[in-house]
Design an enzyme around this catalytic site. Structure first.
Site, mmCIF file in Angstrom:
data_model
loop_
_atom_site.group_PDB
_atom_site.id
_atom_site.type_symbol
_atom_site.label_atom_id
_atom_site.label_comp_id
_atom_site.label_asym_id
_atom_site.label_seq_id
_atom_site.Cartn_x
_atom_site.Cartn_y
_atom_site.Cartn_z
ATOM 1 N N CYS A 131 3.309 -10.540 4.987
ATOM 2 C CA CYS A 131 3.679 -10.761 6.383
ATOM 3 C C CYS A 131 3.794 -12.263 6.590
ATOM 4 O O CYS A 131 4.045 -12.807 7.666
ATOM 5 C CB CYS A 131 2.678 -9.905 7.133
ATOM 6 S SG CYS A 131 2.928 -8.095 6.924
ATOM 7 N N HIS B 152 2.109 -13.150 14.115
ATOM 8 C CA HIS B 152 2.630 -12.077 13.367
ATOM 9 C C HIS B 152 2.634 -10.719 14.181
ATOM 10 O O HIS B 152 1.567 -10.457 14.563
ATOM 11 C CB HIS B 152 2.093 -11.865 11.857
ATOM 12 C CG HIS B 152 2.539 -10.793 11.235
ATOM 13 N ND1 HIS B 152 3.667 -10.280 11.086
ATOM 14 C CD2 HIS B 152 1.448 -9.854 10.747
ATOM 15 C CE1 HIS B 152 3.657 -9.093 10.517
ATOM 16 N NE2 HIS B 152 2.461 -8.663 10.004
ATOM 17 N N ASN C 107 5.871 -3.563 13.149
ATOM 18 C CA ASN C 107 5.801 -4.654 12.248
ATOM 19 C C ASN C 107 6.642 -4.791 11.031
ATOM 20 O O ASN C 107 6.888 -3.873 10.295
ATOM 21 C CB ASN C 107 4.201 -4.314 11.478
ATOM 22 C CG ASN C 107 3.700 -5.383 10.702
ATOM 23 O OD1 ASN C 107 4.621 -6.299 10.018
ATOM 24 N ND2 ASN C 107 2.537 -5.387 10.104
HETATM 25 N N1 COA Z 1 -2.003 9.015 14.564
HETATM 26 C C1 COA Z 1 -3.080 9.588 14.925
HETATM 27 N N2 COA Z 1 -4.292 9.314 14.282
HETATM 28 C C2 COA Z 1 -4.468 8.426 13.465
HETATM 29 C C3 COA Z 1 -3.231 7.715 12.991
HETATM 30 C C4 COA Z 1 -1.918 7.859 13.512
HETATM 31 N N3 COA Z 1 -0.865 7.372 13.390
HETATM 32 N N4 COA Z 1 -3.665 6.410 12.142
HETATM 33 C C5 COA Z 1 -4.913 6.809 11.866
HETATM 34 N N5 COA Z 1 -5.498 7.687 12.788
HETATM 35 C C6 COA Z 1 -6.791 8.282 12.887
HETATM 36 C C7 COA Z 1 -7.757 8.005 11.791
HETATM 37 O O1 COA Z 1 -7.396 9.020 10.696
HETATM 38 C C8 COA Z 1 -9.113 7.892 12.380
HETATM 39 O O2 COA Z 1 -9.577 9.217 12.599
HETATM 40 P P1 COA Z 1 -10.920 9.770 12.369
HETATM 41 O O3 COA Z 1 -11.622 8.774 13.526
HETATM 42 O O4 COA Z 1 -11.024 10.930 12.624
HETATM 43 O O5 COA Z 1 -11.284 9.104 10.823
HETATM 44 C C9 COA Z 1 -8.806 7.496 13.761
HETATM 45 O O6 COA Z 1 -7.547 7.467 14.177
HETATM 46 C C10 COA Z 1 -8.986 5.953 13.811
HETATM 47 O O7 COA Z 1 -8.530 5.141 12.670
HETATM 48 P P2 COA Z 1 -8.627 3.646 12.563
HETATM 49 O O8 COA Z 1 -8.157 3.270 11.230
HETATM 50 O O9 COA Z 1 -10.366 3.404 12.905
HETATM 51 O O10 COA Z 1 -7.992 3.352 13.857
HETATM 52 P P3 COA Z 1 -7.488 1.813 14.345
HETATM 53 O O11 COA Z 1 -7.934 1.833 15.751
HETATM 54 O O12 COA Z 1 -8.238 0.792 13.564
HETATM 55 O O13 COA Z 1 -6.055 1.685 14.207
HETATM 56 C C11 COA Z 1 -4.341 0.809 12.715
HETATM 57 C C12 COA Z 1 -5.424 1.800 12.914
HETATM 58 C C13 COA Z 1 -3.754 0.735 11.460
HETATM 59 C C14 COA Z 1 -3.521 0.734 13.705
HETATM 60 C C15 COA Z 1 -5.116 -0.711 12.951
HETATM 61 O O14 COA Z 1 -6.214 -0.679 11.994
HETATM 62 C C16 COA Z 1 -4.272 -1.828 12.417
HETATM 63 O O15 COA Z 1 -3.492 -2.181 13.206
HETATM 64 N N6 COA Z 1 -4.699 -2.446 11.424
HETATM 65 C C17 COA Z 1 -3.819 -3.979 11.175
HETATM 66 C C18 COA Z 1 -2.826 -3.381 10.479
HETATM 67 C C19 COA Z 1 -1.861 -4.692 10.215
HETATM 68 O O16 COA Z 1 -1.774 -5.519 10.982
HETATM 69 N N7 COA Z 1 -1.392 -4.604 9.162
HETATM 70 C C20 COA Z 1 -0.546 -5.414 8.726
HETATM 71 C C21 COA Z 1 -1.080 -6.624 7.913
HETATM 72 S S1 COA Z 1 -0.576 -7.914 8.458
#
Ligand code: COA
Length: 338
Positions: free
Chosen positions: A112, A254, A284
């Site tokens: 990214c 980003h 993204n």
């Molecule tokens: N729909 C519903 N539930 C989801 C889900 C989806 N698409 N994806 C994950 N979950 C669930 C998880 O399984 C977890 O369930 P649990 O509590 O029963 O284990 C719960 O939601 C919370 O997951 P978590 O990973 O803690 O959520 P989060 O608030 O951190 O959001 C992301 C997840 C991936 C959106 C977030 O971590 C993120 O954006 N990270 C950075 C991503 C990024 O920028 N990547 C590019 C790199 S530059």
């Protein structure tokens, strides 16, 4: 006078198919409400099978060349995580499809952060006189590496490309790009990765474990690192540029997650009205994310000549990078009609 790189053209290309959160929720255990509230994403564009990264890169490159009013460049840089093939690089094919056979052409692999890394190398080539005109493209078909069963990644990424052209000029004229701040931390390489297909987990003719052939991300771990690294890097580049935060007209982070962007803007002290965000429409798009946000903001008439723009990105590697640029006067026909 120092020779600087000056941005003089911009273009973008999105595949026509739009996939809504509702469409994803039909096959994945997720909901529109979860995706919007946790990521800010409402839809993404997805390339049809048979559309390669180079096809989107060519579409964006054509538009950027046209908007610059100059159809020729001597160097083509393609930043991508999803090259057409693991060998050779995608950029030579893009150059030839653009009628630029003979141009220097290479890929940048910084996930990214790729566009900012690509922009930095292009500016270096121009500053040293190695190149005169450079086309820098960020292009991705993330749909080709996403695990369709992984709800944590499938809802986040989208396909697309965007490009800018650079020419030599003076460091104080509108369009001048730089300075830069770049960094990496390979200790975090497992946090954003495709494990199989490289020299570590070699092709053997037998399919790798299904999870290893797809993109994988430790979202929570990535989240706080993205905020920290982008805000540190943005502050460092502002220091190098001798600029205070309130001299920045626009922050273009980003487009990883709307919540990451919010925290970044808060950490930097940049209010929401000076923050360019298009993640709701495109998700993204990795290396295409920053130029796509710039191209959208230019098309919408948000960016004006002389505006100071702060770019900052974070991605797999781990890598991060920031740059400052002054927005140029660009071909007004590339703006959307009101
Ligand atoms: N729909 C519903 N539930 C989801 C889900 C989806 N698409 N994806 C994950 N979950 C669930 C998880 O399984 C977890 O369930 P649990 O509590 O029963 O284990 C719960 O939601 C919370 O997951 P978590 O990973 O803690 O959520 P989060 O608030 O951190 O959001 C992301 C997840 C991936 C959106 C977030 O971590 C993120 O954006 N990270 C950075 C991503 C990024 O920028 N990547 C590019 C790199 S530059």
């Amino acid at each position: 006078m120092n020779r600087a790189a000056v941005l003089d053209g911009i273009g973008s290309c999105l595949p026509p198919r739009v996939v809504s959160n509702g469409e994803l929720a039909a096959t994945l255990d997720t909901t529109d409400e979860w995706i919007v509230s946790r990521t800010g994403i409402r839809q993404r564009h997805v390339a049809a099978p048979g559309t390669a990264t180079s096809d989107l890169a060519v579409g964006a490159g054509e538009q950027a060349l046209k908007s610059s009013g100059e159809p020729v460049v001597d160097t083509v840089v393609v930043a991508t995580t999803t090259p057409d093939r693991s060998c050779p690089a995608t950029a030579p094919a893009v150059a030839s499809k653009l009628g630029l056979t003979g141009a220097a052409a290479y890929d940048i692999s910084a996930v990214c952060s790729g566009f900012i890394y690509g922009l930095a190398t292009a500016c270096g080539l121009i500053a040293t006189g190695t190149a005169d005109r450079v086309l820098v493209i960020g292009a991705e078909t993330y749909s080709s590496i996403l695990n369709p069963r992984d709800r944590a990644t499938s809802v986040i990424f989208g396909d697309g490309a965007a490009a800018v052209t650079l020419r030599p000029g003076g460091p104080d004229e509108p369009g001048a790009v730089g300075p830069f701040d770049l960094g990496s931390d390979g200790n975090g390489r497992d946090l954003i990765t495709v494990r199989a297909g490289g020299s570590e987990q070699r092709l053997s003719g037998v399919e790798p474990a299904p999870d290893d052939q797809f993109f994988a991300m430790a979202g929570k771990e990535v989240f706080w690192r993205a905020v920290l690294r982008m805000s540190e890097s943005a502050q460092s580049v502002l220091g190098r540029a001798g600029l205070a935060v309130d001299e920045v007209d626009w922050l273009v982070g980003h487009q990883a997650n709307a919540r990451i962007l919010q925290r970044l803007a808060n950490a930097l002290g940049i209010p929401p009205e000076r923050h360019i965000v298009n993640i709701a429409e495109v998700g993204n798009t990795a290396a295409a994310s920053i130029p796509l946000a710039l191209a959208d903001a230019h098309a919408a008439g948000t960016l004006h000549a002389g505006d100071r723009v702060l770019l900052t990105a974070f991605g797999g590697g781990l890598t991060w990078g920031s740059a400052v640029l002054t927005w140029p006067e660009l071909d007004p026909t590339t703006r959307r009609s009101p």
